[in-house]
Write a protein that holds these residues in place. Structure first.
Motif, short mmCIF file in Angstrom:
data_model
loop_
_atom_site.label_atom_id
_atom_site.label_comp_id
_atom_site.label_asym_id
_atom_site.label_seq_id
_atom_site.Cartn_x
_atom_site.Cartn_y
_atom_site.Cartn_z
N TRP A 188 -31.65 12.21 -34.73
CA TRP A 188 -31.89 11.25 -33.65
C TRP A 188 -33.00 11.66 -32.68
CZ3 TRP A 188 -29.90 6.60 -33.89
CH2 TRP A 188 -28.75 6.40 -34.68
N ALA A 189 -33.51 12.88 -32.81
CA ALA A 189 -34.53 13.35 -31.87
C ALA A 189 -35.78 12.45 -31.86
CB ALA A 189 -34.91 14.79 -32.18
N PRO A 190 -36.35 12.06 -33.02
CA PRO A 190 -37.55 11.20 -32.96
C PRO A 190 -37.30 9.87 -32.27
CG PRO A 190 -37.28 12.16 -35.13
CD PRO A 190 -36.04 12.47 -34.39
N VAL A 191 -36.14 9.31 -32.49
CA VAL A 191 -35.84 8.02 -31.86
C VAL A 191 -35.77 8.17 -30.35
CG1 VAL A 191 -34.15 6.17 -31.74
CG2 VAL A 191 -34.63 7.28 -33.93
N VAL A 192 -35.12 9.25 -29.92
CA VAL A 192 -34.98 9.46 -28.47
C VAL A 192 -36.35 9.71 -27.84
CG1 VAL A 192 -34.00 10.97 -26.72
CG2 VAL A 192 -32.61 10.28 -28.70
N LEU A 193 -37.18 10.50 -28.49
CA LEU A 193 -38.49 10.80 -27.94
C LEU A 193 -39.36 9.55 -27.89
CD1 LEU A 193 -39.24 14.23 -29.67
CD2 LEU A 193 -38.61 13.82 -27.28
N ALA A 194 -39.26 8.72 -28.93
CA ALA A 194 -40.03 7.48 -28.94
C ALA A 194 -39.59 6.56 -27.82
CB ALA A 194 -39.89 6.79 -30.30
N ALA A 195 -38.29 6.49 -27.58
CA ALA A 195 -37.79 5.64 -26.49
C ALA A 195 -38.30 6.14 -25.15
CB ALA A 195 -36.26 5.59 -26.54
N LEU A 196 -38.28 7.46 -24.96
CA LEU A 196 -38.76 8.02 -23.69
C LEU A 196 -40.26 7.75 -23.51
CD1 LEU A 196 -36.88 11.48 -23.65
CD2 LEU A 196 -36.46 9.50 -22.17
N ALA A 197 -41.00 7.90 -24.60
CA ALA A 197 -42.44 7.66 -24.51
C ALA A 197 -42.72 6.20 -24.16
CB ALA A 197 -43.12 8.03 -25.83
N GLY A 198 -41.98 5.28 -24.75
CA GLY A 198 -42.16 3.87 -24.44
C GLY A 198 -41.82 3.56 -23.00
N ALA A 199 -40.77 4.19 -22.50
CA ALA A 199 -40.38 3.96 -21.11
C ALA A 199 -41.45 4.47 -20.16
CB ALA A 199 -39.02 4.63 -20.84
N ILE A 200 -42.00 5.62 -20.47
CA ILE A 200 -43.04 6.19 -19.60
C ILE A 200 -44.30 5.31 -19.62
CG2 ILE A 200 -44.60 8.16 -19.32
CD1 ILE A 200 -42.30 9.92 -20.39
N ALA A 201 -44.67 4.87 -20.82
CA ALA A 201 -45.87 4.03 -20.93
C ALA A 201 -45.68 2.72 -20.17
CB ALA A 201 -46.16 3.75 -22.41
N GLY A 202 -44.55 2.13 -20.24
CA GLY A 202 -44.28 0.90 -19.52
C GLY A 202 -44.37 1.09 -18.03
N THR A 203 -43.84 2.22 -17.57
CA THR A 203 -43.87 2.50 -16.13
C THR A 203 -45.31 2.68 -15.66
OG1 THR A 203 -41.72 3.61 -16.31
CG2 THR A 203 -43.04 4.10 -14.36
N VAL A 204 -46.12 3.37 -16.46
CA VAL A 204 -47.53 3.58 -16.08
C VAL A 204 -48.28 2.24 -16.00
CG1 VAL A 204 -49.71 4.59 -16.83
CG2 VAL A 204 -47.59 5.92 -16.98
N LEU A 205 -48.05 1.36 -16.94
CA LEU A 205 -48.71 0.07 -16.94
C LEU A 205 -48.32 -0.74 -15.71
CD1 LEU A 205 -48.44 -0.92 -20.72
CD2 LEU A 205 -50.49 -0.22 -19.46
N VAL A 206 -47.09 -0.71 -15.34
CA VAL A 206 -46.63 -1.47 -14.16
C VAL A 206 -47.32 -0.94 -12.91
CG1 VAL A 206 -44.65 -1.95 -12.70
CG2 VAL A 206 -44.44 -2.13 -15.19
N VAL A 207 -47.45 0.38 -12.80
CA VAL A 207 -48.08 0.97 -11.60
C VAL A 207 -49.56 0.58 -11.53
CG1 VAL A 207 -48.75 3.14 -10.52
CG2 VAL A 207 -46.44 2.86 -11.49
N ILE A 208 -50.24 0.60 -12.70
CA ILE A 208 -51.68 0.27 -12.71
C ILE A 208 -51.88 -1.18 -12.30
CG2 ILE A 208 -53.66 -0.02 -14.23
CD1 ILE A 208 -52.64 2.41 -15.80
N ARG A 209 -51.08 -2.09 -12.76
CA ARG A 209 -51.22 -3.51 -12.44
C ARG A 209 -51.00 -3.73 -10.94
NH1 ARG A 209 -48.01 -6.40 -17.47
NH2 ARG A 209 -49.59 -5.89 -19.08
N ARG A 210 -50.05 -3.05 -10.37
CA ARG A 210 -49.79 -3.23 -8.95
C ARG A 210 -50.96 -2.75 -8.11
NH1 ARG A 210 -43.46 -1.36 -8.19
NH2 ARG A 210 -42.53 -3.19 -9.28
N ARG A 211 -51.55 -1.68 -8.56
CA ARG A 211 -52.71 -1.18 -7.78
C ARG A 211 -53.90 -2.15 -7.86
NH1 ARG A 211 -52.94 5.31 -9.18
NH2 ARG A 211 -51.04 5.86 -8.01
N ARG A 212 -54.11 -2.76 -9.00
CA ARG A 212 -55.21 -3.69 -9.14
C ARG A 212 -55.00 -4.91 -8.28
NH1 ARG A 212 -56.45 -3.70 -15.66
NH2 ARG A 212 -57.34 -1.58 -15.76
N ARG A 213 -53.83 -5.38 -8.18
CA ARG A 213 -53.52 -6.56 -7.39
C ARG A 213 -53.69 -6.24 -5.89
NH1 ARG A 213 -48.04 -8.93 -10.25
NH2 ARG A 213 -49.04 -9.51 -12.25
#
Length: 214
Positions: A188-213
């Motif tokens: 299950w390690a790859p699945v967990v790591l992939a989920a964490l990576a997706g969560a981090i990437a989503g958070t970064v995108l949300v922060v960048i959009r807020r700064r642009r606005r």
């Protein structure tokens, strides 16, 4: 005075025939009564037949070792009441327990490790008709009886083996559990790591959009 009366009174006169017959009858009756008064000894069936038929060891026999038991065989059925068998040897009394009665047989157990030598058997039995007889005989043993060799209980050995096997089984179970846990984490390690990576990437995108606005 009649002629008969005169004859009876004459000295040396012979008795008449009817007188001799009466005397004979009286003599026979007296003899029969005397015969009835004399007791005639009669042998009872019990006294004539109840006896010891055989024994093991036999009377006067020589055996290799002291037997584990002495057996007597009687001529008729026995009852347990009053049955006694005592066996004595060089060390004293070697019979143990009560005599066992079965049909016409009586069996008496002997102690183990009885010494060699001369033995005497004294017995007393009661027949089913109530007749009691007793007697004795002797035999000789050239060697002592052997005592049973003590052996370790099989249950104790099994318990010790089971007790030694339990820690090994527990260790194996613990190792198996650890291995299973490692295998599960590796799966299950790859699945967990992939989920964490997706969560981090989503958070970064949300922060960048807020700064642009802003």
């Amino acid at each position: 005075m009649t002629a008969c009366t005169a004859l009876r009174r004459l000295p040396g006169a012979q008795p008449m025939p009817h007188q001799r017959s009466s005397r004979r009858r009286i003599t026979a009756l007296v003899g029969a009564a005397a015969g009835l008064a004399v007791p005639i000894p009669l042998a009872t069936p019990a006294a004539a037949h109840d006896r010891l038929v055989s024994s093991t060891p036999g009377e006067g026999a020589t055996v290799e070792v002291v037997p584990a038991a002495v057996q007597l065989t009687m001529s008729a059925q026995l009852v347990a009441l009053g049955a006694q068998v005592q066996v004595s040897g060089p060390s004293g009394v070697v019979s143990t327990g009560e005599a066992q009665v079965a049909g016409t047989d009586v069996t008496q157990a002997l102690i183990s490790a009885a010494p060699a030598g001369a033995y005497e058997v004294q017995w007393r039995v009661t027949f089913s008709d109530g007749h009691l007889i007793s007697g004795s005989f002797a035999f000789t043993a050239t060697a002592a009886s052997t005592a049973p060799t003590p052996t370790a209980p099989a249950d104790a050995s099994s318990s010790e083996t089971d007790a030694a096997a339990e820690p090994a089984n527990d260790a194996a179970a613990s190792t198996g559990s650890s291995a299973d846990s490692s295998a599960d984490w590796g799966q299950w390690a790859p699945v967990v790591l992939a989920a964490l990576a997706g969560a981090i990437a989503g958070t970064v995108l949300v922060v960048i959009r807020r700064r642009r606005r802003g």
